[in-house]
Design a protein around this motif. Structure first.
Motif, PDB file in Angstrom:
ATOM      1  N   GLU A 228      45.008  27.347  31.490  1.00  0.00           N
ATOM      2  CA  GLU A 228      46.040  27.920  30.623  1.00  0.00           C
ATOM      3  C   GLU A 228      46.569  29.258  31.154  1.00  0.00           C
ATOM      4  OE1 GLU A 228      44.215  27.974  26.739  1.00  0.00           O
ATOM      5  OE2 GLU A 228      44.857  25.923  26.327  1.00  0.00           O
ATOM      6  N   VAL A 229      46.785  29.280  32.475  1.00  0.00           N
ATOM      7  CA  VAL A 229      47.408  30.438  33.119  1.00  0.00           C
ATOM      8  C   VAL A 229      48.546  29.931  33.986  1.00  0.00           C
ATOM      9  CG1 VAL A 229      45.249  31.739  33.148  1.00  0.00           C
ATOM     10  CG2 VAL A 229      45.886  30.404  35.161  1.00  0.00           C
ATOM     11  N   HIS A 286      37.608  44.116  38.626  1.00  0.00           N
ATOM     12  CA  HIS A 286      36.706  43.641  39.675  1.00  0.00           C
ATOM     13  C   HIS A 286      35.252  43.526  39.217  1.00  0.00           C
ATOM     14  CE1 HIS A 286      39.924  43.677  42.531  1.00  0.00           C
ATOM     15  NE2 HIS A 286      40.135  44.974  42.385  1.00  0.00           N
ATOM     16  N   LYS A 287      34.995  43.885  37.952  1.00  0.00           N
ATOM     17  CA  LYS A 287      33.621  43.814  37.446  1.00  0.00           C
ATOM     18  C   LYS A 287      33.300  42.458  36.818  1.00  0.00           C
ATOM     19  CE  LYS A 287      33.319  48.788  36.585  1.00  0.00           C
ATOM     20  NZ  LYS A 287      33.156  49.859  35.552  1.00  0.00           N
ATOM     21  N   ILE A 288      34.308  41.616  36.692  1.00  0.00           N
ATOM     22  CA  ILE A 288      34.088  40.292  36.096  1.00  0.00           C
ATOM     23  C   ILE A 288      34.487  39.218  37.094  1.00  0.00           C
ATOM     24  CG2 ILE A 288      34.389  41.125  33.732  1.00  0.00           C
ATOM     25  CD1 ILE A 288      37.245  40.103  33.776  1.00  0.00           C
ATOM     26  N   SER A 289      34.171  37.968  36.778  1.00  0.00           N
ATOM     27  CA  SER A 289      34.423  36.867  37.707  1.00  0.00           C
ATOM     28  C   SER A 289      35.911  36.569  37.827  1.00  0.00           C
ATOM     29  CB  SER A 289      33.703  35.603  37.220  1.00  0.00           C
ATOM     30  OG  SER A 289      34.335  35.097  36.048  1.00  0.00           O
ATOM     31  N   PHE A 290      36.248  35.811  38.865  1.00  0.00           N
ATOM     32  CA  PHE A 290      37.641  35.451  39.117  1.00  0.00           C
ATOM     33  C   PHE A 290      38.227  34.694  37.928  1.00  0.00           C
ATOM     34  CE2 PHE A 290      41.084  32.854  40.745  1.00  0.00           C
ATOM     35  CZ  PHE A 290      41.779  33.734  41.572  1.00  0.00           C
ATOM     36  N   GLU A 292      37.237  34.629  34.784  1.00  0.00           N
ATOM     37  CA  GLU A 292      37.360  35.497  33.607  1.00  0.00           C
ATOM     38  C   GLU A 292      38.574  36.407  33.749  1.00  0.00           C
ATOM     39  OE1 GLU A 292      32.819  36.276  32.043  1.00  0.00           O
ATOM     40  OE2 GLU A 292      33.410  37.167  33.959  1.00  0.00           O
ATOM     41  N   ASN A 293      38.787  36.862  34.955  1.00  0.00           N
ATOM     42  CA  ASN A 293      39.934  37.720  35.238  1.00  0.00           C
ATOM     43  C   ASN A 293      41.257  37.032  34.930  1.00  0.00           C
ATOM     44  OD1 ASN A 293      40.537  40.357  36.186  1.00  0.00           O
ATOM     45  ND2 ASN A 293      39.086  40.062  37.854  1.00  0.00           N
ATOM     46  N   LEU A 296      42.324  37.348  31.282  1.00  0.00           N
ATOM     47  CA  LEU A 296      42.702  38.725  30.946  1.00  0.00           C
ATOM     48  C   LEU A 296      44.023  39.107  31.589  1.00  0.00           C
ATOM     49  CD1 LEU A 296      39.325  40.702  31.145  1.00  0.00           C
ATOM     50  CD2 LEU A 296      40.618  40.063  29.103  1.00  0.00           C
ATOM     51  N   MET A 297      44.200  38.700  32.835  1.00  0.00           N
ATOM     52  CA  MET A 297      45.445  39.003  33.539  1.00  0.00           C
ATOM     53  C   MET A 297      46.623  38.289  32.899  1.00  0.00           C
ATOM     54  SD  MET A 297      44.202  39.038  37.520  1.00  0.00           S
ATOM     55  CE  MET A 297      45.872  39.190  38.137  1.00  0.00           C
ATOM     56  N   GLN A 298      46.410  37.034  32.465  1.00  0.00           N
ATOM     57  CA  GLN A 298      47.489  36.286  31.813  1.00  0.00           C
ATOM     58  C   GLN A 298      47.915  36.983  30.528  1.00  0.00           C
ATOM     59  OE1 GLN A 298      49.061  33.512  33.143  1.00  0.00           O
ATOM     60  NE2 GLN A 298      50.513  33.949  31.518  1.00  0.00           N
ATOM     61  N   GLU A 299      46.938  37.457  29.762  1.00  0.00           N
ATOM     62  CA  GLU A 299      47.253  38.188  28.523  1.00  0.00           C
ATOM     63  C   GLU A 299      48.034  39.458  28.836  1.00  0.00           C
ATOM     64  OE1 GLU A 299      43.563  38.925  26.553  1.00  0.00           O
ATOM     65  OE2 GLU A 299      43.137  36.802  26.204  1.00  0.00           O
TER      66      GLU A 299
END
Length: 423
Positions: A228-229, A286-290, A292-293, A296-299
């Motif tokens: 869903e990105v 960079h502290k979380i997995s690809f 998971e990122n 967050l990036m999509q949001e």
């Protein structure tokens, strides 16, 4: 017909001493005549007034697009095709070739002529239009090349900010005051930002090109749907991770992404010759997995995109023409603050098969200019294949590092699509 250049167009135009050129290469299989190419280009100029415009300056040194009664044809340069990568050499040549915009149109055509296969390039000054506009006239060119009698209509050109910003916003006192205040604050801030006396030495420019085949491209699109990105967000994440792996603490964790203004301003049609763009900046945690990122990036992308306001942005910029010199100086002399610009043109809606020829591929456009960090990655998808053009300059990003970043991007995509196969 004439109109003043808008703030963004003036910024891209510069003072005429440095090129800021974009190139769209494509490959055709078929036999062509020069007169048919000339005819197709002439029809393009017949539809689009700004494709036959020159640029002149008034008594205040303000540049204007000006369409003369008797227009000059789009220049055509023909070279013999020697190999598969000739288009890359010609792209680099076109980046460095000035447009003498007071004497010739802001568009050139290069035919790399082969016996059964030809590579062709549209080269244009970036102040003329963006990649979306260029794809529109590429589609029209191919349509006429295939059928010289084809009707492509006539563009009703944008003649100024009033053709983009609705009248109720453009004349609204509150909105006008808001734009003026923001413009003054920005102009003052730009004056106060310290910049170096010398611009970064650009050194040699380069182009790195690669493709994902249909299978890999399809898997990537399917993966993004399942997460869903957007493909754009996924590739931004891959690019940011690649820069961090290659450059370490010297990376900025920032990618600038152009956003097509046509998504927000319905007055700008798909076939309008227009160069104004919007921009957002994307970063990673960079502290979380690809994976998971990605969410967050999509949001973040959706939040930033929803706040874009093309009308106020244009009004602010048009109120700040007197700050153009300082703004250009800041871009040229200021320190780089982002890793690269990343632009995804998405799926190109141009036919693959024509009556007398085949459009084998469209290579992603490349663009390079004098306004700061030249590092740019452009991707597009044609006929099911995702294509990448990675442009840079040794003075900003050494070629060896750019190759390593390309390899990291490809590796990241493979790891996400098939984590078992890369172990």
């Amino acid at each position: 017909m004439k109109r003043k250049l808008l703030f963004g167009e003036r910024m891209l135009l510069g003072d005429g001493t440095e090129p800021f050129n974009a190139v769209i290469p494509f490959r055709l299989r078929g036999i062509f005549k020069e007169e048919d190419i000339q005819h197709a280009l002439s029809q393009l100029q017949g539809k689009h007034p700004w494709l036959r415009a020159l640029i002149s300056h008034d008594e205040k040194n303000i540049p204007w697009f000006e369409v003369l009664e008797k227009h000059l044809p789009i220049p055509v340069r023909i070279v013999s095709r020697k190999g598969e990568n000739d288009w890359q050499e010609e792209s680099r040549r076109e980046w460095q070739t000035l447009f003498h915009y007071g004497e010739q149109p802001l568009l050139r055509f290069i035919w790399i002529k082969g016996e059964a296969v030809s590579d062709m390039l549209f080269s244009f000054h970036h102040c003329l239009c963006d990649g979306g506009s260029a794809m529109a006239f590429l589609y029209e060119f191919l349509t006429i090349l295939d059928n010289p009698a084809a009707e492509i209509g006539v563009e009703n050109p944008i003649l100024g900010i009033h053709d983009v910003v609705p009248a109720d916003i453009l004349t609204n006192r509150r909105q006008k005051l808001k734009a003026k205040v923001i413009g003054r604050v920005a102009a003052t801030a730009i004056k106060c930002i310290p910049v170096g006396k010398k611009a970064v030495e650009r050194q040699n420019d380069y182009l790195i090109h690669w493709k994902f085949d249909k299978e890999m491209s399809g898997e990537l699109i399917a993966y993004c749907k399942s997460m869903e990105v957007t493909v754009n967000t996924f590739l931004c994440a891959a690019v940011l991770q690649a820069f961090r792996k290659v450059k370490g603490d010297a990376s900025f964790n920032k990618v600038s992404c152009p956003v097509d203004i046509r998504r927000f301003a319905s007055q700008i049609k798909e076939d309008h010759i227009f160069a104004f763009g919007l921009m957002i900046v994307v970063s990673a945690n960079h502290k979380i997995s690809f994976s998971e990122n990605l969410r967050l990036m999509q949001e973040s992308v959706e939040r930033k995109t929803s706040k874009l306001n093309p009308y106020i942005t244009m009004m602010v910029m048009e109120s700040a023409h007197d700050a153009l010199k300082n703004f250009t100086k800041l871009l040229k002399h200021g320190k780089s603050s982002n890793d690269c610009m990343f632009s995804n043109l998405g799926r190109i809606q141009i036919p693959h098969q024509y009556k007398d020829f085949t459009l084998e591929t469209i290579f992603s456009p490349s663009v390079i200019g004098p306004l700061g960090n030249t590092t740019t990655m452009v991707t597009s998808t044609f006929n099911g294949e995702m294509d990448f053009s990675f442009v840079g300059s040794e003075g900003y990003l050494p070629y060896a590092e750019a190759l390593a970043i390309r390899d990291e991007v490809i590796q990241t995509v493979k790891e996400q699509l098939d984590p078992i196969s890369v172990l």
